[in-house]
Design an enzyme around this catalytic site. Structure first.
Site, PDB file in Angstrom:
ATOM      1  N   LYS A  84      25.450  -3.597  76.451  1.00 43.41           N
ATOM      2  CA  LYS A  84      25.350  -4.589  77.526  1.00 43.41           C
ATOM      3  C   LYS A  84      25.812  -5.995  77.122  1.00 43.41           C
ATOM      4  O   LYS A  84      25.477  -6.991  77.766  1.00 43.41           O
ATOM      5  CB  LYS A  84      23.934  -4.678  78.127  1.00 43.41           C
ATOM      6  N   SER A  85      26.603  -6.051  76.064  1.00 39.50           N
ATOM      7  CA  SER A  85      27.088  -7.356  75.605  1.00 39.50           C
ATOM      8  C   SER A  85      28.497  -7.665  76.095  1.00 39.50           C
ATOM      9  O   SER A  85      29.070  -8.688  75.720  1.00 39.50           O
ATOM     10  CB  SER A  85      27.082  -7.392  74.064  1.00 39.50           C
ATOM     11  N   THR A 134      31.889   0.725  69.537  1.00 38.25           N
ATOM     12  CA  THR A 134      30.620   1.333  69.115  1.00 38.25           C
ATOM     13  C   THR A 134      29.453   0.359  69.224  1.00 38.25           C
ATOM     14  O   THR A 134      29.649  -0.859  69.167  1.00 38.25           O
ATOM     15  CB  THR A 134      30.719   1.818  67.645  1.00 38.25           C
ATOM     16  N   HIS A 135      28.263   0.955  69.377  1.00 43.39           N
ATOM     17  CA  HIS A 135      27.029   0.156  69.274  1.00 43.39           C
ATOM     18  C   HIS A 135      26.360   0.410  67.920  1.00 43.39           C
ATOM     19  O   HIS A 135      25.211   0.008  67.718  1.00 43.39           O
ATOM     20  CB  HIS A 135      26.055   0.515  70.402  1.00 43.39           C
ATOM     21  N   TYR A 150      30.143 -13.395  74.388  1.00 40.93           N
ATOM     22  CA  TYR A 150      30.330 -13.137  75.828  1.00 40.93           C
ATOM     23  C   TYR A 150      30.428 -14.458  76.596  1.00 40.93           C
ATOM     24  O   TYR A 150      31.293 -14.639  77.447  1.00 40.93           O
ATOM     25  CB  TYR A 150      29.130 -12.313  76.318  1.00 40.93           C
ATOM     26  N   PHE A 177      35.796 -10.215  86.310  1.00 38.14           N
ATOM     27  CA  PHE A 177      34.742  -9.254  86.643  1.00 38.14           C
ATOM     28  C   PHE A 177      35.127  -8.365  87.835  1.00 38.14           C
ATOM     29  O   PHE A 177      35.071  -7.137  87.755  1.00 38.14           O
ATOM     30  CB  PHE A 177      33.432 -10.010  86.914  1.00 38.14           C
ATOM     31  N   ARG A 231      27.609  -4.969  86.821  1.00 37.38           N
ATOM     32  CA  ARG A 231      26.489  -5.300  87.702  1.00 37.38           C
ATOM     33  C   ARG A 231      26.691  -6.683  88.314  1.00 37.38           C
ATOM     34  O   ARG A 231      26.922  -6.816  89.505  1.00 37.38           O
ATOM     35  CB  ARG A 231      25.195  -5.226  86.868  1.00 37.38           C
TER      36      ARG A 231
HETATM   37  P1  A3P Z   1      25.489  -7.556  83.673  1.00 35.89           P
HETATM   38  O1  A3P Z   1      24.658  -6.330  83.754  1.00 35.89           O
HETATM   39  O2  A3P Z   1      24.714  -8.772  83.263  1.00 35.89           O
HETATM   40  O3  A3P Z   1      26.305  -7.784  84.881  1.00 35.89           O
HETATM   41  P2  A3P Z   1      28.789  -3.414  78.286  1.00 35.89           P
HETATM   42  O4  A3P Z   1      30.200  -3.278  78.630  1.00 35.89           O
HETATM   43  O5  A3P Z   1      28.569  -3.751  76.826  1.00 35.89           O
HETATM   44  O6  A3P Z   1      27.984  -2.259  78.737  1.00 35.89           O
HETATM   45  O7  A3P Z   1      28.230  -4.700  79.030  1.00 35.89           O
HETATM   46  C1  A3P Z   1      28.036  -4.701  80.425  1.00 35.89           C
HETATM   47  C2  A3P Z   1      27.823  -6.120  80.884  1.00 35.89           C
HETATM   48  O8  A3P Z   1      29.070  -6.822  80.812  1.00 35.89           O
HETATM   49  C3  A3P Z   1      27.373  -6.172  82.340  1.00 35.89           C
HETATM   50  O9  A3P Z   1      26.537  -7.318  82.449  1.00 35.89           O
HETATM   51  C4  A3P Z   1      28.709  -6.358  83.035  1.00 35.89           C
HETATM   52  O10 A3P Z   1      28.635  -6.842  84.350  1.00 35.89           O
HETATM   53  C5  A3P Z   1      29.376  -7.332  82.115  1.00 35.89           C
HETATM   54  N1  A3P Z   1      30.833  -7.381  82.335  1.00 35.89           N
HETATM   55  C6  A3P Z   1      31.681  -6.333  82.380  1.00 35.89           C
HETATM   56  N2  A3P Z   1      32.927  -6.770  82.653  1.00 35.89           N
HETATM   57  C7  A3P Z   1      32.849  -8.096  82.785  1.00 35.89           C
HETATM   58  C8  A3P Z   1      33.818  -9.105  83.084  1.00 35.89           C
HETATM   59  N3  A3P Z   1      35.085  -8.813  83.304  1.00 35.89           N
HETATM   60  N4  A3P Z   1      33.390 -10.380  83.141  1.00 35.89           N
HETATM   61  C9  A3P Z   1      32.102 -10.695  82.920  1.00 35.89           C
HETATM   62  N5  A3P Z   1      31.137  -9.786  82.646  1.00 35.89           N
HETATM   63  C10 A3P Z   1      31.513  -8.494  82.571  1.00 35.89           C
END
Ligand code: A3P
Length: 331
Positions: A87-88, A136-137, A226, A262, A293
């Site tokens: 989620k980063s 990877t995580h 991020y 996004f 999200r």
């Molecule tokens: P949120 O749940 O806060 O929206 P990962 O890819 O590591 O799973 O991380 C997912 C997070 O990155 C989500 O955060 C997602 O919305 C955000 N994300 C994905 N693409 C993005 C983008 N282009 N710009 C900003 N945030 C993005």
């Protein structure tokens, strides 16, 4: 110790394609139980890599064989690995890096998980076309050992833990690792008590492992955040391109920033649902919706109460003593 068998019930919404064999659990296996609210999650533990024993366990290879094969996987000098806690912004950085690698602002034909070390057998990872952008995580102890004797590059992506955790709950619920009825307040309280050494589940553990590793002074690692990417994507893409040695091309960098905004990336991801590791379009669409999200910095303010925030800050100060990285919690 609860039920040691693998629960592979399929729901109507998600019928996983069981691609991999999964050997029976034996008394030699280490099983840990993680309680994040609701039904505790049983996980098979290999080092700090946890494989939850739920439906999802069967759409990924059996970690008892997979983890050693990833550790021994060959690497080439021009391979790149993106390392980030869940989620980063891994999907975002992966698409940006893939575009930089190919020199074109075209979306990768596949979903990010197609090159994820946790999910894909080593021989398949090695046969993906170049440029190879793995992700990877895992903590450093889970990376292929050859990463360190080749010249391949590591990108270490971070995000402030409060936004990570807000993003994490729907992800865990979407993957059925936590009951869908669990509310944020219960989840965050449980999370703050979490002690398990897990690269996938424990942000504090993961991040400390990485900082300890970075202190050893390894080369070829680029750290990015991020929030900085959100703040000024073109600036960050330009810096990243320099590290990756892909040449200067400001028009391309602007195009990549735009293509990877996004909204654009979410749209592109929805068009890739055929390439998901799961054979159910509706579920893949749902996953995409919680993966993309909100994409904001500071959403945590909508969830952390004053009391929880104070408790979290105190916990952070205690656990992260000696780590002087400053996360950005708003822009
Ligand atoms: P949120 O749940 O806060 O929206 P990962 O890819 O590591 O799973 O991380 C997912 C997070 O990155 C989500 O955060 C997602 O919305 C955000 N994300 C994905 N693409 C993005 C983008 N282009 N710009 C900003 N945030 C993005």
């Amino acid at each position: 110790m609860g039920d040691r068998t693998l629960n592979c019930n399929t729901s109507s919404e998600w019928k996983p394609e069981f691609k991999y064999d999964f050997d029976p659990i034996s008394s030699d296996d280490e099983i840990v139980t993680v309680d994040l609210g609701g039904t505790p999650i049983q996980c098979l533990k290999n080092g700090d890599a946890l494989q939850p024993l739920v439906q999802m366990a069967r759409v990924v290879p059996d970690y008892r064989k997979h983890i050693p094969s990833i550790r021994n996987m060959e690497m080439d000098d021009d391979d790149v690995i993106i390392c980030a806690f869940a989620k980063s912004g891994t999907h975002w950085l992966w698409e940006i890096t893939s575009m930089l690698g190919s020199g074109k602002a075209d979306y990768h034909g596949k979903e990010k998980n197609s090159t994820m070390l946790e999910l894909i057998p080593a021989e398949v990872l090695r046969s993906t076309p170049k440029p190879r952008i793995y992700n990877t995580h895992f903590t450093p102890q889970g990376l292929p050992m050859h990463v360190f004797d080749r010249k391949c590059k590591i990108l270490f992506l971070q995000r402030n833990p409060k936004d990570v955790l807000v993003s994490y709950l729907p992800y865990l619920q979407g993957h059925k690792l936590i009951d869908s009825e669990i509310k944020w307040d219960e989840f965050i309280c449980k999370y703050m008590e979490l002690e398990v050494e897990s690269s996938l589940l424990n942000w504090f553990y993961y991040t400390i492992q990485w900082f300890e590793f970075l202190k050893e002074g390894h080369g070829n690692i680029y750290c990015l955040a991020y929030e900085d990417l959100k703040d000024d994507p073109v600036r960050e893409i330009t810096k990243l391109a320099k590290f990756l040695e892909v040449g200067e091309n400001s028009d391309l960098f602007k195009d990549i920033a735009e293509k990877c905004s996004f909204q654009n990336l979410k749209q592109a991801a929805l068009s890739k649902i055929d390439t998901f590791a799961i054979n159910n379009k509706e579920a893949a669409k749902k996953f995409t919706n919680f993966t993309y999200r909100k994409g904001e910095v500071g959403d945590w303010k909508n969830y952390f109460t004053v009391a929880v925030n104070e408790k979290f800050d105190a916990l952070y100060a205690k656990k992260m003593k000696g780590i002087d990285f400053k996360y950005r919690y708003s822009l």
